[in-house]
Every structure is written in structure tokens, then in C-alpha cells.
Design a protein around this motif. Structure first.
Motif, PDB file in Angstrom:
ATOM      1  N   ALA A 135       0.839  -1.203   0.000  1.00  0.00           N
ATOM      2  CA  ALA A 135       0.000   0.000   0.000  1.00  0.00           C
ATOM      3  C   ALA A 135       0.874   1.253   0.000  1.00  0.00           C
ATOM      4  N   GLU A 136       1.951   1.224   0.781  1.00  0.00           N
ATOM      5  CA  GLU A 136       2.861   2.377   0.794  1.00  0.00           C
ATOM      6  C   GLU A 136       3.497   2.566  -0.580  1.00  0.00           C
ATOM      7  N   THR A 137       3.933   1.485  -1.199  1.00  0.00           N
ATOM      8  CA  THR A 137       4.546   1.556  -2.527  1.00  0.00           C
ATOM      9  C   THR A 137       3.536   2.069  -3.545  1.00  0.00           C
ATOM     10  N   ASP A 138       2.319   1.484  -3.500  1.00  0.00           N
ATOM     11  CA  ASP A 138       1.274   1.911  -4.427  1.00  0.00           C
ATOM     12  C   ASP A 138       0.920   3.381  -4.209  1.00  0.00           C
ATOM     13  N   THR A 139       0.864   3.802  -2.951  1.00  0.00           N
ATOM     14  CA  THR A 139       0.544   5.192  -2.642  1.00  0.00           C
ATOM     15  C   THR A 139       1.632   6.118  -3.173  1.00  0.00           C
ATOM     16  N   ALA A 140       2.885   5.730  -2.947  1.00  0.00           N
ATOM     17  CA  ALA A 140       3.995   6.544  -3.447  1.00  0.00           C
ATOM     18  C   ALA A 140       3.952   6.624  -4.972  1.00  0.00           C
ATOM     19  N   ALA A 141       3.673   5.505  -5.637  1.00  0.00           N
ATOM     20  CA  ALA A 141       3.595   5.487  -7.100  1.00  0.00           C
ATOM     21  C   ALA A 141       2.430   6.353  -7.575  1.00  0.00           C
ATOM     22  N   MET A 142       1.291   6.286  -6.885  1.00  0.00           N
ATOM     23  CA  MET A 142       0.134   7.078  -7.266  1.00  0.00           C
ATOM     24  C   MET A 142       0.422   8.572  -7.081  1.00  0.00           C
ATOM     25  N   VAL A 143       1.075   8.910  -5.963  1.00  0.00           N
ATOM     26  CA  VAL A 143       1.433  10.309  -5.730  1.00  0.00           C
ATOM     27  C   VAL A 143       2.385  10.784  -6.825  1.00  0.00           C
ATOM     28  N   ALA A 144       3.352   9.959  -7.198  1.00  0.00           N
ATOM     29  CA  ALA A 144       4.293  10.329  -8.259  1.00  0.00           C
ATOM     30  C   ALA A 144       3.563  10.515  -9.582  1.00  0.00           C
ATOM     31  N   ARG A 145       2.628   9.599  -9.905  1.00  0.00           N
ATOM     32  CA  ARG A 145       1.847   9.724 -11.145  1.00  0.00           C
ATOM     33  C   ARG A 145       1.031  11.010 -11.139  1.00  0.00           C
ATOM     34  N   ARG A 146       0.399  11.293 -10.022  1.00  0.00           N
ATOM     35  CA  ARG A 146      -0.424  12.511  -9.935  1.00  0.00           C
ATOM     36  C   ARG A 146       0.453  13.765 -10.039  1.00  0.00           C
ATOM     37  N   GLU A 147       1.651  13.717  -9.440  1.00  0.00           N
ATOM     38  CA  GLU A 147       2.567  14.857  -9.568  1.00  0.00           C
ATOM     39  C   GLU A 147       2.941  15.067 -11.028  1.00  0.00           C
ATOM     40  N   ARG A 148       3.268  13.949 -11.721  1.00  0.00           N
ATOM     41  CA  ARG A 148       3.605  14.061 -13.142  1.00  0.00           C
ATOM     42  C   ARG A 148       2.427  14.593 -13.943  1.00  0.00           C
ATOM     43  N   MET A 149       1.223  14.084 -13.609  1.00  0.00           N
ATOM     44  CA  MET A 149       0.038  14.568 -14.313  1.00  0.00           C
ATOM     45  C   MET A 149      -0.155  16.070 -14.066  1.00  0.00           C
ATOM     46  N   ALA A 150       0.047  16.489 -12.801  1.00  0.00           N
ATOM     47  CA  ALA A 150      -0.101  17.905 -12.470  1.00  0.00           C
ATOM     48  C   ALA A 150       0.959  18.722 -13.196  1.00  0.00           C
ATOM     49  N   GLN A 151       2.201  18.213 -13.229  1.00  0.00           N
ATOM     50  CA  GLN A 151       3.270  18.921 -13.928  1.00  0.00           C
ATOM     51  C   GLN A 151       2.980  19.005 -15.434  1.00  0.00           C
ATOM     52  N   ASP A 152       2.454  17.866 -15.970  1.00  0.00           N
ATOM     53  CA  ASP A 152       2.098  17.869 -17.396  1.00  0.00           C
ATOM     54  C   ASP A 152       0.994  18.885 -17.673  1.00  0.00           C
ATOM     55  N   LYS A 153      -0.013  18.946 -16.788  1.00  0.00           N
ATOM     56  CA  LYS A 153      -1.104  19.913 -16.961  1.00  0.00           C
ATOM     57  C   LYS A 153      -0.556  21.341 -16.870  1.00  0.00           C
ATOM     58  N   ILE A 154       0.342  21.566 -15.900  1.00  0.00           N
ATOM     59  CA  ILE A 154       0.936  22.891 -15.749  1.00  0.00           C
ATOM     60  C   ILE A 154       1.746  23.251 -16.998  1.00  0.00           C
ATOM     61  N   ALA A 155       2.537  22.280 -17.489  1.00  0.00           N
ATOM     62  CA  ALA A 155       3.344  22.527 -18.692  1.00  0.00           C
ATOM     63  C   ALA A 155       2.443  22.804 -19.885  1.00  0.00           C
ATOM     64  N   ALA A 156       1.336  22.031 -19.993  1.00  0.00           N
ATOM     65  CA  ALA A 156       0.405  22.246 -21.107  1.00  0.00           C
ATOM     66  C   ALA A 156      -0.238  23.620 -20.985  1.00  0.00           C
ATOM     67  N   ALA A 157      -0.594  23.985 -19.750  1.00  0.00           N
ATOM     68  CA  ALA A 157      -1.191  25.307 -19.544  1.00  0.00           C
ATOM     69  C   ALA A 157      -0.183  26.405 -19.884  1.00  0.00           C
ATOM     70  N   GLU A 158       1.083  26.176 -19.517  1.00  0.00           N
ATOM     71  CA  GLU A 158       2.128  27.161 -19.849  1.00  0.00           C
ATOM     72  C   GLU A 158       2.285  27.284 -21.359  1.00  0.00           C
ATOM     73  N   ARG A 159       2.326  26.139 -22.073  1.00  0.00           N
ATOM     74  CA  ARG A 159       2.463  26.158 -23.533  1.00  0.00           C
ATOM     75  C   ARG A 159       1.266  26.865 -24.177  1.00  0.00           C
ATOM     76  N   THR A 160       0.071  26.560 -23.617  1.00  0.00           N
ATOM     77  CA  THR A 160      -1.133  27.203 -24.143  1.00  0.00           C
ATOM     78  C   THR A 160      -1.054  28.710 -23.912  1.00  0.00           C
ATOM     79  N   ALA A 161      -0.626  29.085 -22.708  1.00  0.00           N
ATOM     80  CA  ALA A 161      -0.522  30.522 -22.402  1.00  0.00           C
ATOM     81  C   ALA A 161       0.523  31.187 -23.285  1.00  0.00           C
ATOM     82  N   ILE A 162       1.651  30.522 -23.500  1.00  0.00           N
ATOM     83  CA  ILE A 162       2.718  31.084 -24.345  1.00  0.00           C
ATOM     84  C   ILE A 162       2.219  31.220 -25.781  1.00  0.00           C
TER      85      ILE A 162
END
Length: 186
Positions: free
Chosen positions: A120-147
Motif C-alpha cells: 500500500a505504501e509503494t502503491d501510494t507513493a507510485a500514485m502520488v508520483a503519477r499525480r505529480e507528473r500529471m499535475a506537472q504535465d497539466k501545468i506545462a500544457a497550460a504554460e504552452r497554451t498561455a505562451i
């Protein structure tokens, strides 16, 4: 005929004949006292019972049967005790085995629980990492869209400004000169 039972009158006569002191006369038959006759009668009865009727064999047989029954009961009691001891040992072994099994089950459950928690700890850490990447990807996409949007706005603004500048600084004579130049180059 001799008198078998003494009466009070006979005692008085005997007392007078002997000088006044009364003596008690006991009844006797053939010179034996009553208790002796009872003893003789018992002896005869026992001899008849033991020798004639063979009662001793019946009594001995009954006693032997009773002894045999008691021995059988004792043997059965010994056997039952041995069976009870065997059952007690068997159940003691089962209880000990059940306790060992319970301990093994508890240890196994603890290990499984630790494994589940670790997973559960491993899965939670992996899920948090995936969500961070997703958030970073969304932020990067928003930045590209804004640019891109800023570039588009900047291009539109510069196009409008250029159009205004050209319209303000460029007249008909300049248009002719440019047209003549373009035709000459062809």
C-alpha cells in the motif's frame, strides 16, 4: 418321667429339703444343658448342610463368581483408565498442536499484513508520483497554451500596429514605387 422344666413349686420343695437355702435347678436332658443342646443342633445342621446338601460348593461357587465379576470390573476399570490416559494425551497433543498452529497463523497474518502495508505504501507513493507528473504535465500544457496564446496576441497586436504604421506612413506614391520595383525584378 423326669421333670424338664422347673417351676416355682419345685424350687420351694428343693429349698425345704436342703435346709432352707434355695438352689435353682436347671433343666437337663440326657445330662446336657440347653445351650449344649443348641450347640449340638447347630453342629448337626451345619454338617447336614455342608456334607449332605453340598452348600459349601454353592457358597464357594457364588463367592468365586463374585470374585470373577470383581476381577472383570477391575480389569475393565484398568482398561478404561488406560483409554482415558491415551485420550488425555491425544487431546493434550492436539491442544499443543492447535496452539502451534494458532501461533503460526498469527505470524503468517502479521507477515501478510506487513506485506499489504508495504505494498500500500509503494502503491501510494507510485500514485502520488503519477499525480505529480500529471499535475506537472497539466501545468506545462497550460504554460504552452498561455505562451502560444501570448504569441498569437503579440502577433495580432504587432500586425495591427504594423498595419496602422503602414497605413499612417505609406501613401499612394510609395505603393507605386514598390509595385514598379516588384515588376522590375521579374
Amino acid at each position: 418321667m423326669p421333670e424338664v422344666f422347673a417351676t416355682s413349686e419345685a424350687q420351694i420343695e428343693v429349698a425345704d429339703a436342703h435346709g432352707g437355702a434355695g438352689q435353682h435347678a436347671s433343666p437337663e436332658l440326657l445330662g446336657l444343658a440347653p445351650y449344649q443342646w443348641v450347640s449340638v443342633a447347630m453342629l448337626v445342621l451345619l454338617l447336614i448342610a455342608f456334607l449332605g446338601a453340598k452348600v459349601h460348593k454353592t457358597v464357594a461357587g457364588g463367592l468365586d463368581a463374585k470374585i470373577k465379576a470383581i476381577k472383570n470390573n477391575l480389569d475393565e476399570a484398568k482398561q478404561l483408565r488406560a483409554e482415558a490416559e491415551a485420550l488425555r494425551e491425544e487431546y493434550a497433543a492436539k491442544i499443543a498442536g492447535a496452539e502451534k498452529n494458532a501461533e503460526a497463523m498469527l505470524d503468517n497474518a502479521r507477515r501478510e499484513a506487513e506485506g499489504i502495508v508495504a505494498k500500500a505504501e509503494t502503491d501510494t507513493a507510485a500514485m502520488v508520483a503519477r499525480r505529480e507528473r500529471m499535475a506537472q504535465d497539466k501545468i506545462a500544457a497550460a504554460e504552452r497554451t498561455a505562451i502560444d496564446e501570448l504569441r498569437t496576441r503579440a502577433a495580432e497586436a504587432s500586425t495591427r500596429a504594423a498595419a496602422q504604421l503602414i497605413a499612417a506612413n505609406h501613401d499612394a506614391a510609395a505603393d507605386r514605387a514598390m509595385a514598379d520595383e516588384a515588376i522590375a525584378s521579374i
